[in-house]
Design a protein around this motif. Structure first.
Motif, PDB file in Angstrom:
ATOM      1  N   UNK A 232       0.704  -1.075   0.144  1.00 35.87           N
ATOM      2  CA  UNK A 232      -0.113   0.023  -0.049  1.00 35.87           C
ATOM      3  C   UNK A 232       0.787   1.259  -0.001  1.00 35.87           C
ATOM      4  N   UNK A 233       2.124   1.162  -0.546  1.00 37.74           N
ATOM      5  CA  UNK A 233       2.983   2.457  -0.453  1.00 37.74           C
ATOM      6  C   UNK A 233       3.153   2.790  -1.915  1.00 37.74           C
ATOM      7  N   UNK A 234       2.318   2.912  -2.781  1.00 37.79           N
ATOM      8  CA  UNK A 234       2.303   2.934  -4.218  1.00 37.79           C
ATOM      9  C   UNK A 234       3.179   4.466  -4.574  1.00 37.79           C
TER      10      UNK A 234
ATOM     11  N   UNK B 167       5.797  -8.410  18.142  1.00 38.74           N
ATOM     12  CA  UNK B 167       5.285  -7.953  16.877  1.00 38.74           C
ATOM     13  C   UNK B 167       4.178  -6.928  16.935  1.00 38.74           C
ATOM     14  N   UNK B 168       4.488  -6.023  17.999  1.00 40.82           N
ATOM     15  CA  UNK B 168       3.465  -4.996  18.346  1.00 40.82           C
ATOM     16  C   UNK B 168       3.316  -3.878  17.135  1.00 40.82           C
ATOM     17  N   UNK B 169       2.539  -3.237  16.705  1.00 38.51           N
ATOM     18  CA  UNK B 169       2.641  -2.302  15.801  1.00 38.51           C
ATOM     19  C   UNK B 169       2.289  -1.039  16.400  1.00 38.51           C
ATOM     20  N   UNK B 170       3.207   0.007  16.131  1.00 44.38           N
ATOM     21  CA  UNK B 170       2.922   1.102  16.846  1.00 44.38           C
ATOM     22  C   UNK B 170       1.746   2.140  16.232  1.00 44.38           C
ATOM     23  N   UNK B 171       1.185   2.963  16.814  1.00 42.46           N
ATOM     24  CA  UNK B 171       0.275   3.665  16.028  1.00 42.46           C
ATOM     25  C   UNK B 171       0.691   4.587  15.225  1.00 42.46           C
ATOM     26  N   UNK B 172       0.917   3.999  14.120  1.00 43.84           N
ATOM     27  CA  UNK B 172       1.676   4.751  12.770  1.00 43.84           C
ATOM     28  C   UNK B 172       0.973   6.074  12.357  1.00 43.84           C
ATOM     29  N   UNK B 173      -0.357   6.035  12.252  1.00 46.30           N
ATOM     30  CA  UNK B 173      -0.846   7.280  11.768  1.00 46.30           C
ATOM     31  C   UNK B 173      -0.608   8.697  12.659  1.00 46.30           C
TER      32      UNK B 173
ATOM     33  N   UNK C 111       1.556  -6.463   5.612  1.00 47.93           N
ATOM     34  CA  UNK C 111       0.421  -5.803   5.186  1.00 47.93           C
ATOM     35  C   UNK C 111      -0.073  -6.395   3.868  1.00 47.93           C
ATOM     36  N   UNK C 112       0.509  -7.023   3.289  1.00 45.58           N
ATOM     37  CA  UNK C 112       0.016  -8.005   2.165  1.00 45.58           C
ATOM     38  C   UNK C 112      -1.058  -8.580   2.484  1.00 45.58           C
ATOM     39  N   UNK C 113      -1.079  -9.362   3.739  1.00 45.19           N
ATOM     40  CA  UNK C 113      -2.113 -10.176   3.925  1.00 45.19           C
ATOM     41  C   UNK C 113      -3.289  -9.457   4.997  1.00 45.19           C
ATOM     42  N   UNK C 114      -2.820  -8.424   5.758  1.00 41.58           N
ATOM     43  CA  UNK C 114      -3.659  -7.651   6.595  1.00 41.58           C
ATOM     44  C   UNK C 114      -3.455  -6.295   6.510  1.00 41.58           C
ATOM     45  N   UNK C 115      -3.809  -5.607   5.678  1.00 41.94           N
ATOM     46  CA  UNK C 115      -3.650  -4.255   5.660  1.00 41.94           C
ATOM     47  C   UNK C 115      -4.200  -3.276   6.437  1.00 41.94           C
ATOM     48  N   UNK C 116      -5.357  -3.938   6.913  1.00 41.05           N
ATOM     49  CA  UNK C 116      -5.888  -3.107   8.047  1.00 41.05           C
ATOM     50  C   UNK C 116      -5.240  -3.054   9.257  1.00 41.05           C
TER      51      UNK C 116
ATOM     52  N   UNK D 130      -2.403   0.632   8.961  1.00 34.94           N
ATOM     53  CA  UNK D 130      -2.949   1.949   8.618  1.00 34.94           C
ATOM     54  C   UNK D 130      -1.675   2.846   8.908  1.00 34.94           C
ATOM     55  N   UNK D 131      -1.521   3.646   8.035  1.00 35.16           N
ATOM     56  CA  UNK D 131      -0.313   4.869   8.307  1.00 35.16           C
ATOM     57  C   UNK D 131       1.068   4.624   7.937  1.00 35.16           C
ATOM     58  N   UNK D 132       0.981   3.114   7.172  1.00 35.03           N
ATOM     59  CA  UNK D 132       2.488   2.950   6.624  1.00 35.03           C
ATOM     60  C   UNK D 132       2.895   3.684   5.626  1.00 35.03           C
TER      61      UNK D 132
END
Ligand code: PLP
Length: 472
Positions: free
Chosen positions: A129-131, A236-242, A266-271, A274-276
């Motif tokens: 999702x980083x086109x 494997x935690x994901x920071x609040x990127x946005x 993110x290929x499998x679980x884009x949701x 968010x913010x990547x």
């Protein structure tokens, strides 16, 4: 006669033997112990260490099987660290890449290889999702993080011309060790890396981060970069990127995401990610969660001009004499590396061969395997889950029986050592809130649910043995 040239027949012997060794290895991977049963001195004894003044020809190939047996196998039950399982189609392409020996440094050195790298980097960006991001393949996530922070430093506090001035990098206390290493190597200084505390889900606390930045700005220092983790190494935690992206914008800091472990999920679980696409730079590691053989990391960035500001120091001897923007392109102006390996070939071939859909499914399997293990741990009264499972890392430990005097950290350390020695599954460890924990991380396209169940069987068997003092 040139000294190193072989006949076609001799090449056939070497390549044929290597091919046979490779295929035999692949055929036996499922049966191999998850870690070789060798001691340090045995590994030393495996190989002749005499500088070979006179070569022994094809007999040298006879020395390879013990090296294979003494190495970490690409076992379906290897769950240590964040370690990709080595997709064989990619490995075959890697052999070809070495034979072709392209130097992927500039279009004029290697037109098709440079173009292929630009294409696969574009594919990776698109897949998560980083086109529109550009970038380059690297030796791994550590190199990508170093490059990302070099770009940040040069963008916010230029040092290439007149030396480094103080500025601050912010990251969570769960950040991977490659970030403090990069901060030190770049001369920013480790005292200028602020470790921000996390919440109960091991995500950075943005309220504390904001307060720290405000305090530093008030004191007259420049915020260079905020580093977010898209998959912390322990849990494997994901920071609040946005939110981090917003803070970076507000305070004029660069936003780098360390996605070496998790971003490709993110290929499998884009949701979950968010913010990547709000990062200025983003590291990811196809040699982890795209199962590529080592090495294959990647740095993506929003603006090639930022990369050139940090990395272009072109000497006259390397200046391009052509105007065409495609033909004058040089990776050495956007990367630390000058001579560069043809890493794109393996990625290109395995993606073309399998298609993204198969990789998505393999990543989903890893995510499912982690949930399965978490579920099995939760169902066992002798085991305790130590952290929420957001991606594919599962941290847990064996609980001492009631009234048992053994100290829990020591018991779990012993369990880990013995489980590894038994060779059925390979786990690593993590410190969770200061407690020693066993850790299984699934980035393995060969693993099945039965292999996951083996983790529980092994830890329980060894834990009970040690806890009851049946053996010590
Ligand atoms: C979150 C994170 N960042 C960076 C790295 C470093 O990646 P590499 O080993 O490819 O240098 C790792 C490795 O496990 C990681 O988990």
């Amino acid at each position: 006669m040139n000294p190193l040239i072989l006949s076609d027949e001799q090449y056939k012997t070497v390549f044929g033997r290597i091919m046979r060794l490779s295929l035999d290895y692949l055929a036996s991977v499922g049966e191999r112990p998850s870690f070789p049963q060798v001691t340090g001195s045995e590994t030393r004894a495996l190989l002749s260490n005499q500088l070979p003044e006179i070569g022994i020809g094809a007999s040298a190939l006879d020395e390879l099987p013990p090296v294979i047996d003494g190495g970490r196998p690409s076992s379906p039950r290897f769950f240590g660290y964040v370690f990709g399982s080595g997709e064989p189609v990619a490995a075959a392409a890697d052999l070809l890449a070495s034979v072709l020996n392209q130097n992927v440094t500039a279009w004029r050195s290697s037109p098709s290889a440079v173009t292929m790298e630009q294409i696969v980097v574009g594919w990776l960006a698109q897949a998560i999702g980083c086109d529109g991001f550009s970038g380059s393949l690297t030796g791994g996530g550590s190199a990508a993080n170093l490059m990302g922070l070099a770009m940040a430093r040069e963008a916010r506090l230029p040092a290439n011309q007149s030396g480094a001035r103080p500025g601050i990098v912010y990251a969570s206390e769960q950040v991977h060790m490659s970030i403090p290493k990069a901060v030190a190597l770049l001369g920013i200084g480790r005292d200028y890396l602020r470790y921000i505390p996390c919440d109960d889900d091991f995500r950075v606390r943005t309220d504390i981060l904001r307060a720290e930045i405000e305090r530093d700005v008030e004191a007259g220092t420049t915020p260079i970069a905020i580093v977010g983790s898209a998959g912390t190494v322990a849990t494997g935690s994901i920071d609040p990127l946005s939110e981090l992206a917003e803070l970076a914008r507000e305070f004029g800091a660069w936003f780098h995401i360390d996605g070496a472990y998790g971003a490709l999920a993110a290929i499998a679980e884009p949701a979950s990610f968010a913010g990547l696409n709000q990062a200025d730079s983003l590291s990811l590691d196809p040699h982890k969660w795209l199962y590529q053989p080592l090495d294959c990391g990647c740095l993506l960035y929003r603006s090639p001009a930022d990369a050139r500001r940090a990395f272009s120091h072109t000497g006259d001897y390397a200046k391009s004499l052509v105007e065409d923007p495609i033909e004058s392109f040089a990776y050495f102006e956007e990367s630390i590396e000058l001579s560069r390996r043809f890493r794109a070939l393996k990625l290109w071939l395995s993606l073309r061969y399998h298609g993204l859909e198969k990789f998505r499914e393999a990543i989903r399997n890893d995510l499912r395997h982690a949930q399965l293990l978490a579920h099995l741990v939760a169902a066992e009264s002798e085991l305790e889950l130590m952290a929420p499972v957001k991606l594919s890392a599962v941290c847990f430990r064996f609980l001492r029986p009631e009234g048992h005097g053994v100290e829990a950290d020591g018991l779990n350390q012993k369990i880990l050592q013995r489980v590894l020695r038994r060779g059925k599954v390979y786990l690593s460890n993590a410190s969770i809130q200061g407690k020693f924990s066993l850790r299984a991380c699934f980035v393995n396209h060969r693993t099945t649910p039965d292999d996951v169940e083996q983790v529980i069987a092994e830890v329980l068997a060894v834990g009970r043995e040690l806890a009851t003092g049946a053996e010590s």
